[in-house]
Write a protein that holds these residues in place. Structure first.
Motif, short mmCIF file in Angstrom:
data_model
loop_
_atom_site.label_atom_id
_atom_site.label_comp_id
_atom_site.label_asym_id
_atom_site.label_seq_id
_atom_site.Cartn_x
_atom_site.Cartn_y
_atom_site.Cartn_z
N GLN A 35 -51.96 -61.70 -24.47
CA GLN A 35 -52.81 -61.88 -23.30
C GLN A 35 -54.02 -60.95 -23.43
OE1 GLN A 35 -50.98 -62.54 -19.45
NE2 GLN A 35 -48.98 -62.24 -20.38
N GLN A 36 -54.92 -61.35 -24.31
CA GLN A 36 -56.02 -60.49 -24.71
C GLN A 36 -57.36 -61.20 -24.52
OE1 GLN A 36 -57.23 -57.82 -28.66
NE2 GLN A 36 -55.45 -59.14 -28.72
N VAL A 37 -58.35 -60.44 -24.10
CA VAL A 37 -59.74 -60.89 -24.09
C VAL A 37 -60.48 -60.00 -25.08
CG1 VAL A 37 -61.83 -61.24 -22.74
CG2 VAL A 37 -59.59 -61.59 -21.67
N ARG A 38 -61.14 -60.62 -26.05
CA ARG A 38 -61.78 -59.83 -27.11
C ARG A 38 -63.22 -60.29 -27.31
NH1 ARG A 38 -59.77 -58.33 -33.28
NH2 ARG A 38 -61.87 -58.16 -34.15
N TYR A 39 -64.13 -59.31 -27.46
CA TYR A 39 -65.52 -59.60 -27.77
C TYR A 39 -65.86 -59.01 -29.13
CZ TYR A 39 -70.57 -59.15 -27.97
OH TYR A 39 -71.87 -59.21 -28.39
N ASP A 40 -66.50 -59.82 -29.99
CA ASP A 40 -66.97 -59.38 -31.31
C ASP A 40 -68.48 -59.56 -31.36
OD1 ASP A 40 -64.30 -59.00 -32.74
OD2 ASP A 40 -64.12 -61.06 -32.04
N SER A 41 -69.17 -58.49 -31.65
CA SER A 41 -70.63 -58.53 -31.68
C SER A 41 -71.13 -59.18 -32.96
CB SER A 41 -71.19 -57.12 -31.57
OG SER A 41 -71.11 -56.45 -32.82
N PRO A 42 -72.38 -59.65 -32.98
CA PRO A 42 -73.00 -60.03 -34.24
C PRO A 42 -73.38 -58.77 -35.02
CG PRO A 42 -74.60 -60.19 -32.48
CD PRO A 42 -73.29 -59.83 -31.83
#
Length: 355
Positions: free
Chosen positions: A152-159
């Motif tokens: 149950q994860q929300v993940r953001y990966d930048s450029p």
């Protein structure tokens, strides 16, 4: 029935006079791109314990990826993956399985089950060639101060920013679905020059539950321990590492990680706190299609501020492999010393290739 479901969403507008049904299509016909991919990975391994024979470990996995443009700059995407073929097979979705949105200018956000930002670095490349037996022990009960995947994860990966910096952050529920059980993590990679990449990461979790035997959890030995009630507590960990590539065919890697666990309810466990430190060093040399790798990893730990030999572990590893038209076949030798293995030599022969 098949014809109906070829449309994405079907609305029916029924006129009151003629009672005729007119199909109204929201969106477009199914023009999403779909990819089937996977890794073939199987090996015969003998861990070196007394009276132990070779066994097959099948890490073959398969997955599905799909993507569809929402606007000129936003793409919706998804992934569903299985892996680790055990005696009862492998469940689809037990590996990274998520949905998300992405764009070239702003990065990607994902929702679901996936690797944590920190574990993505710990797992590869710093645990290569079976150094994971020492450097990647966070999954073991009582040593679980890091996680591999969270469902149950929300993940953001930048450029990539300025052709130099890339970062990831994630958060979500912990062992349970309430505000006293949660997880947060992040990582950053910096490439100041073409030959050097620096890594750093952290993660913290509250209300982590070490399941008891009744709940079917896995103990240090790999099987439930009868009579053990759950320990509940908080974890934290941090990580730093570097990859140095002085030439195209040679690199050196090293990393350090530290972690801790503090129980809010010890359950049947004897300790209140655990602290663990580990490091990993390796070198790789590529000679055409052949690869040579050597590595060393070490871990030490404390229980309630007293050094614990149960958490001491060292791995000395060597690997030679050859790529036959991208089918990588290898031999790995690892000398393992910990509470289970006393300088025993592990031998692994296997093959890996992607499709």
């Amino acid at each position: 029935m098949t014809t109906i479901f070829k449309r994405s969403i079907l609305g029916l507008a029924i006129t009151s006079t003629a009672f005729t049904a007119n199909a109204y299509l929201i969106g477009e016909e199914n023009d999403a791109s779909v990819e089937v991919y996977g890794v073939v990975s199987i090996s015969a391994v003998n861990y070196g314990a007394e009276n132990e024979s070779f066994t097959l470990e099948n890490e073959t996995r398969v997955g599905f990826r799909a993507a569809k443009m929402m606007t000129d700059s936003v793409e919706a995407f998804t992934q569903i993956e299985s892996g680790w073929v055990l005696d009862n097979g492998a469940d689809l979705g037990n590996r990274d399985t998520f949905v998300g949105l992405r764009g070239d200018d702003w990065g990607a956000v994902r929702f679901g089950r996936m690797l944590t930002p920190m574990y993505e670095l710990v797992d590869w490349p710093y645990s290569a060639s079976n150094l994971s037996r020492t450097f990647d022990r966070g999954w073991r009960s009582g040593e679980r101060y890091t996680f591999d995947r969270k469902s149950q994860q929300v993940r953001y990966d930048s450029p990539m920013l300025g052709n130099m910096v890339k970062f990831s952050v994630s958060g979500g529920n912990g062992s349970e679905n309430h505000d006293k059980s949660n997880f947060y993590g992040g990582s950053v990679s910096v490439t100041p020059t073409e030959m050097l990449t620096l890594h750093a990461a952290f993660e913290t979790a509250k209300g982590t539950i070490f399941e008891d035997a009744v709940a079917g959890s896995v103990s240090v030995a790999g099987a439930p321990v009868a009579g053990k009630s759950a320990s509940i507590g908080d974890t934290s960990a941090y990580f730093v590492g570097f990859e140095l590539r002085p030439t195209d065919n040679f690199n050196v890697l090293a990393a350090y990680k530290g972690g801790s666990y503090e129980a809010t309810d010890k359950g049947s466990y004897s300790y209140q706190e655990r602290e663990i430190d580990a490091y990993s060093i390796q070198a790789n040399y590529y000679m055409g299609d052949m690869n040579f790798r050597v590595g060393y990893a070490d871990q030490t730990g404390k229980e309630d501020n007293v050094k614990s030999k149960d958490m001491d572990s060292t791995s000395i590893s060597g690997e030679v492999g050859y790529s036959f038209n991208s089918v990588y076949t290898f031999l790995r030798l690892t000398e393992q010393t910990d509470s289970t293995y006393d300088g025993d030599l592990m031998v692994r022969v296997g093959t890996e290739w992607y499709f």
